[in-house]
Design a protein around this motif. Structure first.
Motif, PDB file in Angstrom:
ATOM      1  N   TYR A   1      -0.287  20.074 -14.536  1.00  0.00           N
ATOM      2  CA  TYR A   1      -1.058  19.596 -13.385  1.00  0.00           C
ATOM      3  C   TYR A   1      -1.536  18.161 -13.616  1.00  0.00           C
ATOM      4  O   TYR A   1      -1.533  17.329 -12.710  1.00  0.00           O
ATOM      5  N   GLY A   2      -1.962  17.866 -14.851  1.00  0.00           N
ATOM      6  CA  GLY A   2      -2.476  16.533 -15.157  1.00  0.00           C
ATOM      7  C   GLY A   2      -1.447  15.446 -14.994  1.00  0.00           C
ATOM      8  O   GLY A   2      -1.793  14.272 -14.738  1.00  0.00           O
ATOM      9  N   ALA A   3      -0.159  15.775 -15.115  1.00  0.00           N
ATOM     10  CA  ALA A   3       0.897  14.769 -15.001  1.00  0.00           C
ATOM     11  C   ALA A   3       0.964  14.179 -13.592  1.00  0.00           C
ATOM     12  O   ALA A   3       1.373  13.031 -13.416  1.00  0.00           O
ATOM     13  N   PHE A   4       0.572  14.969 -12.600  1.00  0.00           N
ATOM     14  CA  PHE A   4       0.599  14.465 -11.229  1.00  0.00           C
ATOM     15  C   PHE A   4      -0.416  13.338 -11.015  1.00  0.00           C
ATOM     16  O   PHE A   4      -0.248  12.509 -10.117  1.00  0.00           O
ATOM     17  N   GLU A   5      -1.456  13.318 -11.827  1.00  0.00           N
ATOM     18  CA  GLU A   5      -2.494  12.296 -11.685  1.00  0.00           C
ATOM     19  C   GLU A   5      -2.052  10.952 -12.271  1.00  0.00           C
ATOM     20  O   GLU A   5      -2.673   9.919 -12.002  1.00  0.00           O
ATOM     21  N   LEU A   6      -0.995  10.944 -13.067  1.00  0.00           N
ATOM     22  CA  LEU A   6      -0.539   9.729 -13.731  1.00  0.00           C
ATOM     23  C   LEU A   6       0.344   8.893 -12.812  1.00  0.00           C
ATOM     24  O   LEU A   6       0.908   9.396 -11.843  1.00  0.00           O
ATOM     25  N   ASP A   7       0.478   7.590 -13.134  1.00  0.00           N
ATOM     26  CA  ASP A   7       1.499   6.786 -12.486  1.00  0.00           C
ATOM     27  C   ASP A   7       2.849   7.399 -12.840  1.00  0.00           C
ATOM     28  O   ASP A   7       3.078   7.796 -13.991  1.00  0.00           O
ATOM     29  N   LYS A   8       3.750   7.470 -11.868  1.00  0.00           N
ATOM     30  CA  LYS A   8       4.989   8.217 -12.111  1.00  0.00           C
ATOM     31  C   LYS A   8       6.087   7.812 -11.143  1.00  0.00           C
ATOM     32  O   LYS A   8       5.834   7.220 -10.097  1.00  0.00           O
ATOM     33  N   ILE A   9       7.305   8.177 -11.518  1.00  0.00           N
ATOM     34  CA  ILE A   9       8.462   8.064 -10.643  1.00  0.00           C
ATOM     35  C   ILE A   9       8.694   9.443 -10.023  1.00  0.00           C
ATOM     36  O   ILE A   9       8.583  10.460 -10.688  1.00  0.00           O
ATOM     37  N   ILE A  10       8.992   9.449  -8.726  1.00  0.00           N
ATOM     38  CA  ILE A  10       9.246  10.693  -8.001  1.00  0.00           C
ATOM     39  C   ILE A  10      10.641  10.642  -7.396  1.00  0.00           C
ATOM     40  O   ILE A  10      11.076   9.596  -6.912  1.00  0.00           O
ATOM     41  N   TYR A  11      11.342  11.778  -7.438  1.00  0.00           N
ATOM     42  CA  TYR A  11      12.632  11.846  -6.739  1.00  0.00           C
ATOM     43  C   TYR A  11      12.842  13.252  -6.177  1.00  0.00           C
ATOM     44  O   TYR A  11      12.337  14.234  -6.718  1.00  0.00           O
ATOM     45  N   PRO A  12      13.572  13.350  -5.058  1.00  0.00           N
ATOM     46  CA  PRO A  12      13.789  14.655  -4.417  1.00  0.00           C
ATOM     47  C   PRO A  12      14.871  15.458  -5.124  1.00  0.00           C
ATOM     48  O   PRO A  12      15.761  14.893  -5.762  1.00  0.00           O
ATOM     49  N   ASN A  13      14.817  16.766  -4.974  1.00  0.00           N
ATOM     50  CA  ASN A  13      15.825  17.603  -5.638  1.00  0.00           C
ATOM     51  C   ASN A  13      17.100  17.750  -4.825  1.00  0.00           C
ATOM     52  O   ASN A  13      18.113  18.222  -5.334  1.00  0.00           O
ATOM     53  N   ILE A  14      17.075  17.323  -3.555  1.00  0.00           N
ATOM     54  CA  ILE A  14      18.277  17.271  -2.721  1.00  0.00           C
ATOM     55  C   ILE A  14      18.326  15.894  -2.073  1.00  0.00           C
ATOM     56  O   ILE A  14      17.346  15.458  -1.459  1.00  0.00           O
ATOM     57  N   CYS A  15      19.457  15.190  -2.201  1.00  0.00           N
ATOM     58  CA  CYS A  15      19.527  13.822  -1.687  1.00  0.00           C
ATOM     59  C   CYS A  15      20.984  13.437  -1.429  1.00  0.00           C
ATOM     60  O   CYS A  15      21.911  14.063  -1.946  1.00  0.00           O
ATOM     61  N   ASP A  16      21.200  12.373  -0.636  1.00  0.00           N
ATOM     62  CA  ASP A  16      22.556  11.921  -0.355  1.00  0.00           C
ATOM     63  C   ASP A  16      22.967  10.748  -1.246  1.00  0.00           C
ATOM     64  O   ASP A  16      24.090  10.253  -1.157  1.00  0.00           O
ATOM     65  N   ARG A  17      22.032  10.290  -2.074  1.00  0.00           N
ATOM     66  CA  ARG A  17      22.303   9.259  -3.078  1.00  0.00           C
ATOM     67  C   ARG A  17      21.138   9.260  -4.068  1.00  0.00           C
ATOM     68  O   ARG A  17      20.263  10.105  -3.972  1.00  0.00           O
TER      69      ARG A  17
END
Length: 231
Positions: A87-103
């Motif tokens: 849970y604490g990791a969500f509070e950090l600066d982070k890179i996010i990416y979707p699990n389904i994508c076209d690129r």
């Protein structure tokens, strides 16, 4: 006003856009397993204590009591979330990416956004890393390595991404890459009127993406023939 202590911005997978700062439309009542006991509340007085200390939260939750109690993934009480080690990791600066994508679609978050299971996060990921992940090299790897889903979509699961190589980034390259990525984020997230301003911004975005790609090509040590294949 006290409700704000336990309400977190919540992002879903389709709201993640490439190089666009994510904007949440949903919110999460963040009461994880162990939260009620951490307040010093006992089993008998936990709900009455919640009503007293967070009346608006309790008033909202009570209408969902039946479904809450039927959940198999609750915490110590029906109003709590299940246990989670990060849970604490969500509070950090982070890179996010979707699990389904076209690129390859990666973006950066410094606002402490929480996400649903349709997203992955890289806590502590840098702007330079973001440039690598969004590069043409990684799009090439997506097309070569990831299994295709119906409709031409990809699912960048850990089982595949763990084998994607990340180049060693020297200090000067990191500075240049970071500056270009930050400039691109700023351009992509600035609202402009339609017309010449928008056209100029499109050209600037294309130039920044090309500059990032060129630097990433060098970091991977690619020759001209390999670059042409990727392009």
């Amino acid at each position: 006003p006290k409700s704000a202590e336990v309400i977190k911005p919540f992002l879903i997978g389709r709201e993640v856009k490439r190089y666009e700062l994510p904007v949440n439309k949903s919110w999460l009542i963040m009461l994880p397993k162990g939260w009620s006991f951490s307040k010093g509340w006992g089993i008998r007085n936990a709900w009455s204590s919640l009503v007293k200390e967070y009346p608006a939260i309790a008033a909202h939750l009570i209408s969902h009591e039946e479904k809450g109690k039927a959940r198999c993934d609750q915490g110590d009480f029906w109003w709590e979330l299940r246990a989670c080690d990060y849970y604490g990791a969500f509070e950090l600066d982070k890179i996010i990416y979707p699990n389904i994508c076209d690129r390859n679609i990666f973006t950066y978050d410094s606002e402490g956004l929480y996400t649903n299971q349709k997203c992955f996060i890289i806590p502590g990921g840098s702007y330079a890393l973001l440039g690598v992940l969004n590069s043409s090299v990684w799009f090439f790897l997506y097309k070569q390595v990831l299994p295709k889903l119906r409709g031409g979509f990809f699912e960048p699961s850990y089982v595949f991404l763990k084998d994607f190589s990340i180049p060693v980034i020297d200090v000067e390259s990191e500075k240049t890459l970071t500056a270009s990525v930050k400039a691109l984020l700023e351009e992509k997230n600035t609202t402009l009127d339609q017309g010449s301003q928008a056209q100029a911004r499109t050209l600037k975005i294309e130039a920044l993406e090309a500059a990032i790609d060129d630097l990433v090509f060098k970091l991977y040590g690619l020759n001209e023939d390999e670059i042409e294949i990727i392009k």
